[in-house]
Design a protein around this motif. Structure first.
Motif, mmCIF file in Angstrom:
data_model
loop_
_atom_site.group_PDB
_atom_site.id
_atom_site.type_symbol
_atom_site.label_atom_id
_atom_site.label_comp_id
_atom_site.label_asym_id
_atom_site.label_seq_id
_atom_site.Cartn_x
_atom_site.Cartn_y
_atom_site.Cartn_z
ATOM 1 N N UNK A 100 -3.829 10.663 9.592
ATOM 2 C CA UNK A 100 -2.622 10.906 10.385
ATOM 3 C C UNK A 100 -1.593 9.807 10.135
ATOM 4 N N UNK A 101 -0.323 10.146 10.233
ATOM 5 C CA UNK A 101 0.753 9.219 9.861
ATOM 6 C C UNK A 101 0.656 7.882 10.590
ATOM 7 N N UNK A 102 0.341 7.924 11.896
ATOM 8 C CA UNK A 102 0.276 6.681 12.670
ATOM 9 C C UNK A 102 -0.848 5.773 12.177
ATOM 10 N N UNK A 103 -2.020 6.364 11.901
ATOM 11 C CA UNK A 103 -3.150 5.583 11.393
ATOM 12 C C UNK A 103 -2.843 5.060 9.987
ATOM 13 N N UNK A 107 0.824 -1.215 0.000
ATOM 14 C CA UNK A 107 0.000 0.000 0.000
ATOM 15 C C UNK A 107 0.859 1.266 0.000
ATOM 16 N N UNK A 108 0.400 2.269 -0.747
ATOM 17 C CA UNK A 108 1.095 3.554 -0.798
ATOM 18 C C UNK A 108 0.214 4.708 -0.320
ATOM 19 N N UNK A 109 -1.103 4.505 -0.332
ATOM 20 C CA UNK A 109 -2.017 5.557 0.096
ATOM 21 C C UNK A 109 -3.312 4.905 0.564
ATOM 22 N N UNK A 110 -3.705 5.172 1.812
ATOM 23 C CA UNK A 110 -4.922 4.586 2.370
ATOM 24 C C UNK A 110 -5.828 5.720 2.850
ATOM 25 N N UNK A 111 -7.098 5.658 2.473
ATOM 26 C CA UNK A 111 -8.080 6.670 2.877
ATOM 27 C C UNK A 111 -9.286 5.983 3.512
ATOM 28 N N UNK A 112 -9.880 6.684 4.467
ATOM 29 C CA UNK A 112 -11.124 6.225 5.081
ATOM 30 C C UNK A 112 -12.202 7.259 4.789
ATOM 31 N N UNK A 113 -13.359 6.797 4.265
ATOM 32 C CA UNK A 113 -14.477 7.692 4.056
ATOM 33 C C UNK A 113 -14.703 8.111 2.625
#
Length: 263
Positions: free
Chosen positions: A207-210, A193-199
């Protein structure tokens, strides 16, 4: 004249029926052979391409033969599809239909294994209703414009995938989407994974940690087993809602319980 025309039509109909019948017998024989060669539990579907079949059968040379099996199980994977296209096959009909040892000579084999979304979903904890989608330049550019890392622009869409599913967040189903690169490593599918989005697509970056936590969740190494008939894996891509590993093998002899190179 009318009677002659009717007689000709009857003869043509009989020829077509005999041709299809002979093809069905040959396909059944090849199916049994391929079950053993590919290591399947059940006989795969076989289609000998080209018409008329009898012309090919007399010469013992077939331009292409398609072999396909579905719902194949390998480890955690339960719904794999396995397909092989045999090109320029040399297989005399008496040998195919006879009771003696059987051997097919094949100039080239293209082998394909498809990993469906259901199997990928089983390997991602907490994710449901997973979809596998293709990625294009617009998708990557849009992700950057919405706050994603600029390095997304360097990804080749042919070597990328978008995984979309739902997670339970605060008691509600919420969409989660990950843009990931695809790499073929020792014949296995590596998803990074390189980019993860929620919603949804227009959601703000996490946020970086999430982001790191979800990226770890979507990081996968999937082993679908070997490609059929000793084909060497050369390509991994997203296609038709699945992950597809494909490759080729040249100049093969397929015999009783054996696959060997003839060139």
């Amino acid at each position: 004249m009318r009677r002659l025309l009717i007689a000709l039509l009857v003869l043509v109909g009989l020829f077509v029926a005999v041709d299809f019948g002979a093809a069905a017998l040959a396909e059944s024989a090849v199916s049994r052979q391929m079950r053993e060669q590919i290591g399947l539990v059940d006989d795969p579907n076989v289609r000998i391409n080209g018409f008329p079949f009898l012309v090919q059968a007399i010469s013992g040379e077939y331009s292409s033969v398609d072999v396909e099996a579905t719902r194949v199980r390998v480890g955690q994977l339960q719904e794999l599809s396995v397909r092989a296209q045999l090109r320029d096959v040399d297989a005399p009909l008496p040998m195919l239909l006879g009771s003696g040892p059987k051997s097919l000579s094949v100039r080239q084999v293209e082998g394909i294994v498809r990993i469906p979304a259901n199997d990928v979903e089983r390997m991602v904890p907490g994710i449901e209703k997973l979809r596998i989608e293709n990625v294009d330049d617009f998708t990557l550019e849009q992700a950057v414009e919405e706050g994603g890392d600029k390095s997304l622009r360097t990804i080749d869409p042919e070597n990328a995938v978008r995984l979309v599913g739902t997670i339970e967040l605060l008691g509600q189903e919420t969409e989660v989407a990950a843009i990931a690169t695809l790499d073929l490593v020792d014949g296995q599918a590596q998803i990074t994974p390189r980019d993860v989005r929620i919603g949804g697509d227009d959601a703000d970056p996490l946020p970086a940690a999430v982001q790191r936590t979800l990226q770890q969740q979507f990081t996968l190494r999937i082993d679908p087993g070997s490609l059929p008939l000793a084909a060497t894996p050369t390509k991994l891509r997203a296609a038709g809602g699945a992950l597809e590993i494909s490759g080729y093998a040249d100049d093969l002899t397929l015999g009783e319980s054996a696959v060997s190179a003839t060139g």
